[in-house]
Design an enzyme around this catalytic site. Structure first.
Site, PDB file in Angstrom:
ATOM      1  N   ARG A 175     -64.460 -89.075 -40.535  1.00 30.86           N
ATOM      2  CA  ARG A 175     -63.443 -88.520 -39.651  1.00 30.86           C
ATOM      3  C   ARG A 175     -63.274 -87.033 -39.913  1.00 30.86           C
ATOM      4  O   ARG A 175     -63.535 -86.545 -41.010  1.00 30.86           O
ATOM      5  CB  ARG A 175     -62.103 -89.247 -39.854  1.00 30.86           C
ATOM      6  CG  ARG A 175     -62.167 -90.723 -39.464  1.00 30.86           C
ATOM      7  CD  ARG A 175     -62.392 -90.860 -37.958  1.00 30.86           C
ATOM      8  NE  ARG A 175     -62.673 -92.219 -37.539  1.00 30.86           N
ATOM      9  CZ  ARG A 175     -63.832 -92.648 -37.084  1.00 30.86           C
ATOM     10  NH1 ARG A 175     -64.867 -91.836 -37.017  1.00 30.86           N
ATOM     11  NH2 ARG A 175     -63.994 -93.881 -36.676  1.00 30.86           N
ATOM     12  N   CYS A 176     -62.799 -86.344 -38.894  1.00 32.08           N
ATOM     13  CA  CYS A 176     -62.586 -84.903 -38.935  1.00 32.08           C
ATOM     14  C   CYS A 176     -61.809 -84.530 -40.203  1.00 32.08           C
ATOM     15  O   CYS A 176     -60.826 -85.191 -40.512  1.00 32.08           O
ATOM     16  CB  CYS A 176     -61.811 -84.484 -37.689  1.00 32.08           C
ATOM     17  SG  CYS A 176     -61.539 -82.724 -37.530  1.00 32.08           S
ATOM     18  N   PRO A 177     -62.277 -83.548 -40.944  1.00 32.48           N
ATOM     19  CA  PRO A 177     -63.314 -82.566 -40.643  1.00 32.48           C
ATOM     20  C   PRO A 177     -64.675 -82.891 -41.266  1.00 32.48           C
ATOM     21  O   PRO A 177     -65.572 -82.049 -41.251  1.00 32.48           O
ATOM     22  CB  PRO A 177     -62.757 -81.283 -41.254  1.00 32.48           C
ATOM     23  CG  PRO A 177     -62.087 -81.769 -42.505  1.00 32.48           C
ATOM     24  CD  PRO A 177     -61.486 -83.114 -42.112  1.00 32.48           C
ATOM     25  N   ASP A 184     -66.738 -90.379 -34.471  1.00 34.41           N
ATOM     26  CA  ASP A 184     -65.415 -89.759 -34.426  1.00 34.41           C
ATOM     27  C   ASP A 184     -65.271 -89.007 -33.103  1.00 34.41           C
ATOM     28  O   ASP A 184     -66.059 -88.102 -32.818  1.00 34.41           O
ATOM     29  CB  ASP A 184     -65.253 -88.797 -35.599  1.00 34.41           C
ATOM     30  CG  ASP A 184     -63.892 -88.122 -35.639  1.00 34.41           C
ATOM     31  OD1 ASP A 184     -63.025 -88.452 -34.799  1.00 34.41           O
ATOM     32  OD2 ASP A 184     -63.684 -87.267 -36.509  1.00 34.41           O
TER      33      ASP A 184
END
Length: 84
Positions: A18-20, A45
């Protein structure tokens, strides 16, 4: 019909991240590639649909193709000539 995603120089599996994290991994991977080489990124994502094109623009890499109609998403990036 030719699949543009079929023969990248390198592949990065970012599934489940997931981000980042996906973009951080892309940056680290691209840093160790030669100019002009291609990287296939596989991710799930939804933030990558915004983050990877933005990363390419900011870092002067070329986003050759993207497939974001369904997961897993696929992106094909060519390392820029002046990019690090």
């Amino acid at each position: 019909m030719t699949d543009i995603f079929a023969n990248p120089d390198k592949t990065l599996d970012a599934l489940g991240l997931r981000c980042p994290e996906p973009v951080m991994m892309v940056r680290k991977t691209v840093r160790h590639m030669e100019e002009g080489q291609t990287l296939l990124i596989i991710a799930d994502d939804p933030a990558t649909t915004r983050d990877i094109p933005g990363f390419c623009r900011f870092m002067d890499h070329q986003l050759l193709a993207q497939d974001t109609e369904q997961t897993p998403y696929r992106y094909l990036v060519r390392k820029g000539i002046t990019a690090g």
